[in-house]
Structures are given as structure tokens and as C-alpha cells.
Design a protein around this motif. Structure first.
Motif, short mmCIF file in Angstrom:
data_model
loop_
_atom_site.label_atom_id
_atom_site.label_comp_id
_atom_site.label_asym_id
_atom_site.label_seq_id
_atom_site.Cartn_x
_atom_site.Cartn_y
_atom_site.Cartn_z
N UNK A 393 -14.38 7.58 23.36
CA UNK A 393 -13.86 7.78 22.10
C UNK A 393 -13.15 6.39 21.49
N UNK A 394 -13.84 5.90 20.35
CA UNK A 394 -13.48 4.91 19.67
C UNK A 394 -12.03 4.86 19.00
N UNK A 395 -11.41 3.93 19.16
CA UNK A 395 -9.93 3.70 18.68
C UNK A 395 -10.10 3.92 16.92
N UNK A 396 -10.79 3.55 16.45
CA UNK A 396 -11.08 3.83 14.93
C UNK A 396 -11.05 5.21 14.59
N UNK A 397 -11.89 5.97 15.33
CA UNK A 397 -12.19 7.42 15.02
C UNK A 397 -11.03 8.14 15.34
N UNK A 398 -10.20 7.76 16.36
CA UNK A 398 -9.01 8.57 16.61
C UNK A 398 -7.97 8.24 15.55
N UNK A 399 -7.88 7.03 15.11
CA UNK A 399 -6.94 6.96 14.04
C UNK A 399 -7.38 7.60 12.77
N UNK A 400 -8.53 7.71 12.51
CA UNK A 400 -9.35 8.72 11.35
C UNK A 400 -8.91 9.96 11.59
N UNK A 401 -8.92 10.51 12.83
CA UNK A 401 -8.62 11.75 12.83
C UNK A 401 -7.24 12.13 12.70
N UNK A 402 -6.36 11.24 13.08
CA UNK A 402 -4.86 11.29 12.82
C UNK A 402 -4.50 11.47 11.37
N UNK A 403 -4.95 10.58 10.81
CA UNK A 403 -4.84 10.53 9.20
C UNK A 403 -5.13 11.67 8.70
N UNK A 404 -6.39 12.20 8.95
CA UNK A 404 -6.99 13.33 8.60
C UNK A 404 -6.07 14.66 8.77
N UNK A 405 -5.69 14.79 10.17
CA UNK A 405 -4.74 15.69 10.10
C UNK A 405 -3.37 15.70 9.66
N UNK A 406 -2.80 14.69 9.48
CA UNK A 406 -1.43 14.36 8.65
C UNK A 406 -1.79 14.73 7.05
N UNK A 407 -2.71 14.24 6.70
CA UNK A 407 -3.17 14.45 5.16
C UNK A 407 -3.24 16.05 4.80
N UNK A 408 -3.81 16.86 5.89
CA UNK A 408 -3.96 18.20 5.63
C UNK A 408 -2.75 18.90 5.96
N UNK A 409 -1.78 18.38 6.75
CA UNK A 409 -0.69 18.92 7.29
C UNK A 409 0.38 19.02 5.92
N UNK A 410 0.34 17.62 5.12
CA UNK A 410 1.12 17.49 4.06
C UNK A 410 0.59 18.39 2.86
N UNK A 411 -0.63 18.45 2.93
CA UNK A 411 -1.12 19.30 1.66
C UNK A 411 -0.81 20.74 1.90
N UNK A 412 -0.53 21.25 2.96
CA UNK A 412 0.06 22.44 3.60
C UNK A 412 1.47 22.74 2.94
N UNK A 413 2.02 21.43 3.13
CA UNK A 413 3.48 21.60 3.10
C UNK A 413 3.85 21.65 1.50
N UNK A 414 2.68 21.34 0.48
CA UNK A 414 3.01 21.24 -0.72
C UNK A 414 3.60 19.85 -1.26
N UNK A 415 3.31 18.83 -0.69
CA UNK A 415 4.22 17.84 -0.85
C UNK A 415 4.22 17.27 -2.29
N UNK A 416 5.29 16.82 -2.84
CA UNK A 416 5.32 16.22 -4.20
C UNK A 416 5.41 14.95 -4.60
N UNK A 417 5.11 13.96 -3.45
CA UNK A 417 4.85 12.54 -3.43
C UNK A 417 3.75 12.23 -4.26
N UNK A 418 3.84 11.09 -5.07
CA UNK A 418 2.71 10.62 -5.89
C UNK A 418 1.74 10.13 -4.77
N UNK A 419 0.63 9.62 -5.35
CA UNK A 419 -0.75 8.95 -4.60
C UNK A 419 -0.09 8.10 -3.75
N UNK A 420 0.49 7.18 -4.38
CA UNK A 420 0.94 5.95 -3.58
C UNK A 420 1.89 6.15 -2.46
#
Length: 578
Positions: A393-420
Motif C-alpha cells: 500500500x502506497x502511503x500516498x494512496x492511504x492518505x488519499x483514502x483517509x481524506x476521501x473518507x473524512x470528506x464523505x463523513x463531513x458531508x453526511x454531517x451537513x457541515x456548514x463550513x465554507x470551502x476553505x
């Protein structure tokens, strides 16, 4: 407070009429520990039991004599005897409140600079040139970096040493393939996939004899100092380290290219070291090779283990390089402590080469050296963590996966934060979760990599602690009132105060033992203690007088500061809002 209690104890013991019969070493090594049960006070010592044999008295009787001879102190509310002879100390609530006030005003939050400043060379990360960083590099990288941050915070002079694998026979093949690729694609070639590059080079080496012959000739040329081969080799090194540095930045790790100290750094030292080992009678000839035999280690036949430092063909091995590495770090940096964050399977190798370095005089007795070993990252099946197809497992791919999962998690929580703000939170939570999942485990053990556990907002995880911090900061967005003077009145306030004052001990324990999980455990415990305080002691509710509100706001503010500083020492960021 520990130092104050220590001085009180020594003074009390010295007042005993039979002090001449006391072993001075006992007084030098008096242990004072924080109690786990508040009914036993704040600190405890077993010194009375240790003195029992030399004084020929019961520990409880000795404890009573010591207590009776203690000087009056504004810090100690009372001292009691517990069990067979423990002495328990209860700290004055007024003193605790004053200590917290001083801690809140101190940018270092009560963590002092080390009494003895060491020059520490820390060996960690150590990827290979012309290969991408993989998941097995993460333990050395994040554990080493956390310890480095703590050591620097305590005032030590720290030299980061990234011992990259940048030398060996494979570089003839890689140089030849880089030459071929540049001829076909242009000299501005950018390697985005080192794994494919290495695989294709090896395939051509195995199938094309003309290419293989050129590759072998380039090995000899490179090792002989050929300018062209050295230039091509340097390209490979630079391209690799640029990719690695991008990973380090993404991981919020403090390593940079200037910290690179590859195996090639020691090339010129190797023949000199072997000659010196021969001159000192440590290395002897055996079947054309030069070997150092160590009585401390045995081979399968029970004979002294032989460490080859120069092969029959005149080549050198990792053992020779690692001996040179020790010599260089001691002499070039005047190091007083050497730390190696390398996996546990290398223990005997390291111990044997360090023994040779000791015998040769390259590693003086006043220089400490330690193998800060770590276990493996395992999948849920209990085997080394791999891709579904069984690949690395490439470390880069692991970090990509982590960020993808967190993005989906926050989307499900209906985050009110702006893009930045959202990008910042995704990065900090994802990277923090991956690092903390590793750091929170005792480094000596293997651990199971589990996405669901590491990204959970419950339990001992980075998201939980990051959220705990942001929740505390949200308290201050609900009120214009400023923190005031701390007053300890409630039991939950006293528990939180004790937890906060233990922060310096937690930080120092990481430096002394190279165990970041001790700080993780402390921060998780602190956050739990805070939640119990917050439930038991209303902060902003109606009916709470202003003085109490300001005191409790000060406790909230100090807890947030400690959480932020503690996570920062682990290389993990916090956010004001999540």
C-alpha cells in the motif's frame, strides 16, 4: 511539586538520628508518583519501605518518623501513612489554584526546559531512493517526528537524520534505465510512478543482456566516482526526495531534504574503518572476507557470531555503513544521545554493530544509544497491511483514502463550513486520525489498522480530541466574559486541576522513554476528566455567580491550551470550529 516533595522528604530523612546508616543511593532514587485514587492524596512514595531493611524498623514506623520530621510547607496540606508504609501527600487547594494560574500565564504551560541539554541525533523515516514511500514507512516517520518535537520543546539540540537507502548495485540498472527514458522522452522527465519505473528497469535488465551489461558497468563507474553516473544518480535521489518531501508536508512532518543523510554519505569512511578495525585487532581475515567476531552473540552452532565488514570482493555491507554512521554522528555532531526508530526485526543487527563501535572507541561510554523499536501495522486479518490484491500500500494512496473518507463523513454531517474551512478540517482530521492511530499505540507492539476506529469521534482517537478542543473553544463564542482567577471548590474542579498539572510529567515521559502513546493516553484522560467537570460544574448557566464563571472559564481555557499544545507535540493540528 514533585521536586518540592522530594526536598521535604530528604530533609525529613536527614533529621532521623540514624541517618548515617542510610544508603545514599536510596536518597538519590526516591520515587514520587502521582496517585490514581484521589482518596490516597495527590502524590505517594514508598521510600519508608525501601529504608526498612537498612534501618531495621517497620516501614509504617519509619513513615511516621519521616512525617514527624517534615518541615512545614504551604504546598502540602497534609501527609498520611497508607497500607504497609506508603506516605501520601495531599496538596493544598490554594497552592493548586495558584499553580494553575501560573501555568495559564506561561506560554510553555508549566513544562520547563530540561536540566541537562543533550545533542540528540534521531534516525527516522529512512525510505529508499527510486521507490515510493509505503505504509510500512509511517511508523518510523510519525513516531520519530513526535519524539523530535518533544525533545526540541524541552530545549534539546536535535539533529534529524533521514538515513535513506541511496546506494547499492541496483543503481547501475536504474541509471541505465533513466538514461534510456530521457533519451526517449526528453531530459525533462518527471517520474510520477517510481514503482513502475523500477519494475520496468528490472524487466529490461532480466531480458536484455546489452542493457544488463551497461547497468553492471554503471555500478562500477558510479562507485569509482564517474561524473556522468554520479550526476544521473543525483537526479534519481533528488526526484525521490522531492516526492518524499511532498508526503512529509502532507503528513505535517518536520523532515526536509536538508535532513537527508543517505547511506552514500559514509562511502569514503568505509575502507578507513575496516583498516582501523584490523589495526585494532577487531577484524580478522576469514575466507577472503574481513570479519569481526563477537563473543556476546552466538551463531546457530553456538560459536561467536561473525559480522562481515568487508566481503571477499572488497565490497562493504550494511554493518560497515552502520558502524560508520555511529562514528560520524558522534564526531561530526558531538552527539550525546543517538536514537534509532527502526522496526524491531533489526534489533540484533543494530546491537552487534553498536558493540563493534564501542570496542573500536567510536562510541564513548558517555554517549547513550538506543533502538526505539516498533511493531508492525497489520490488517484486520492480523497480517501485514496490504492491498486487496496483496500488494504494498502506497502511503500516498492511504492518505488519499483517509481524506476521501473524512470528506464523505463531513458531508453526511451537513457541515456548514465554507470551502476553505472545510478543506482545512478534512486535512487536519484525516492526517490527524492516521497519525494518532499509530502514535496512541505502544510502539513496541503490532497494531491493527482499522478505518472505522481511527476516524471515530468516540474513544481514544484524534477526531475525538480535536472535537473536544473545538467544543471547549465554542464556550467562549457564547460569552463575552473573560477567564478570571481560578478557585478550586468542587471535587470535579480538583480532579481537572490535578490532571492539568500532570501535563509536564506526560511530556517529559515521552522524551525519556521515546513513547508518544504516553502523551496520547494523558490527553485522552484529560479530555474525559474535563467532560466530567463540565457536566458537574456549570460554566455559563444562570445562577452561577460571575466569580465562579470566570474561574471555570479559566479552567476551560487552560484545558484547551493543553490539548492544543499536546496534540501539536504529536504533530496533529486542531481547529477552532469543526
Amino acid at each position: 511539586m514533585k521536586n518540592h516533595i522530594l526536598e521535604l522528604l530528604k530533609s525529613g530523612i536527614n533529621k532521623l538520628s540514624c541517618d548515617n546508616t542510610i544508603d545514599p543511593k536510596l536518597l538519590e532514587n526516591i520515587r514520587i508518583d502521582r496517585t490514581k485514587d484521589k482518596s490516597h492524596g495527590d502524590f505517594a512514595t514508598n521510600i519508608a519501605m525501601l529504608l526498612s531493611k537498612s534501618l531495621r524498623q517497620k516501614p509504617a514506623d519509619i513513615a511516621r518518623l519521616i512525617i514527624d520530621n517534615l518541615d512545614n510547607s504551604p504546598i502540602i496540606a497534609k501527609a498520611e501513612i497508607a497500607g504497609p508504609g506508603f506516605i501520601n501527600f495531599f496538596i493544598s487547594k490554594d497552592y493548586i489554584a495558584k499553580s494553575l494560574g501560573a501555568m495559564a500565564e506561561d506560554p510553555r504551560l508549566g513544562v520547563g526546559v530540561a536540566d541537562k541539554i543533550d545533542t540528540v541525533v534521531v534516525d527516522y523515516s529512512a525510505p529508499n531512493v527510486a521507490k515510493e514511500m509505503a505504509v510500512h514507512h509511517i511508523r518510523s516517520t510519525v513516531i520519530g517526528d513526535a519524539v523530535v518535537r518533544v525533545l526540541e520543546f524541552l530545549g534539546h539540540k536535535v539533529i534529524r537524520a533521514n538515513h535513506v537507502g541511496d546506494w547499492g548495485t541496483q543503481f547501475g540498472m536504474l541509471i541505465a534505465y533513466l538514461e534510456k527514458s530521457e533519451n526517449e522522452q526528453g531530459s525533462g522527465l518527471v517520474l510520477s510512478d517510481f514503482e513502475a519505473f523500477y519494475r520496468e528497469a528490472k524487466c529490461l535488465y532480466d531480458s536484455d543482456e546489452a542493457f544488463a551489461q551497461k547497468a553492471r558497468s554503471y555500478v562500477v563507474a558510479l562507485q569509482s566516482g564517474d561524473e556522468y553516473c554520479y550526476k544521473m544518480w543525483q537526479k534519481l535521489v533528488n526526484m525521490t526526495m522531492e516526492q518524499n518531501e511532498a508526503i512529509y508536508k502532507r503528513l505535517d512532518v518536520t523532515l526536509t531534504q536538508k535532513d537527508t543523510m543517505g547511506e552514500s554519505l559514509y562511502n569514503d569512511m568505509l575502507p578507513v574503518i575496516v583498516d582501523d578495525l584490523v589495526k585494532k585487532g577487531l577484524a580478522v581475515e576469514s575466507d577472503g572476507a574481513m570479519v569481526v567476531y563477537l563473543d556476546e552473540y552466538k551463531n546457530k552452532e553456538g560459536d561467536p557470531l561473525g559480522i562481515i565488514v568487508r566481503k571477499q570482493d572488497g565490497g562493504f555491507l550494511y554493518a560497515t555503513t552502520d558502524i560508520a554512521c555511529v562514528k560520524y554522528r558522534v564526531e561530526h555532531f558531538n552527539a550525546t544521545r543517538l536514537m534509532y526508530f527502526i522496526d524491531s526485526r533489526q534489533h540484533q543487527h543494530l546491537e552487534s554493530v553498536w558493540q563493534i563501535a564501542r570496542l573500536a572507541g567510536y562510541l564513548p561510554e558517555n554517549v547513550s544509544i538506543e533502538h526505539d523499536a516498533f511493531g508492525m501495522m497489520l490488517g484486520k486479518d492480523g497480517r501485514p497491511f496490504k492491498t486487496r490484491s496483496g500488494g504494498t500500500v502506497k502511503l500516498k494512496d492511504l492518505l488519499d483514502e483517509a481524506q476521501s473518507r473524512v470528506a464523505q463523513m463531513l458531508k453526511e454531517r451537513n457541515s456548514t463550513l465554507n470551502d476553505a474551512e472545510l478543506d482545512e478540517v478534512i486535512h487536519n482530521v484525516a492526517i490527524g486520525a492516521v497519525k494518532y492511530a499509530d502514535l496512541s499505540k505502544n510502539r513496541l507492539t503490532d497494531y491493527i489498522f482499522d478505518w472505522d476506529l481511527m476516524l471515530s469521534f468516540d474513544g481514544n482517537t484524534a477526531p475525538y480530541l480535536q472535537y473536544a478542543y473545538s467544543r471547549i473553544r465554542s464556550i467562549f463564542r457564547k460569552s463575552d466574559m473573560q477567564p478570571g482567577t481560578i478557585v478550586i471548590a468542587h471535587e470535579a474542579e480538583e480532579d481537572l486541576a490535578s490532571a492539568l498539572l500532570a501535563f509536564p510529567d506526560a511530556v517529559n515521559s515521552v522524551a525519556n522513554k521515546a513513547m508518544p502513546h504516553l502523551l496520547c493516553t494523558y490527553l485522552f484522560s484529560l479530555s474525559g476528566t474535563f467532560m466530567r467537570f463540565y457536566e458537574a460544574c456549570p460554566v455559563l448557566k444562570d445562577g452561577v455567580d460571575d466569580k465562579t464563571k470566570q474561574s471555570r472559564l479559566a479552567l476551560c481555557d487552560l484545558t484547551a491550551k493543553v490539548l492544543k499544545q499536546g496534540l501539536s507535540l504529536l504533530g496533529i493540528n486542531v481547529m477552532e470550529q469543526m
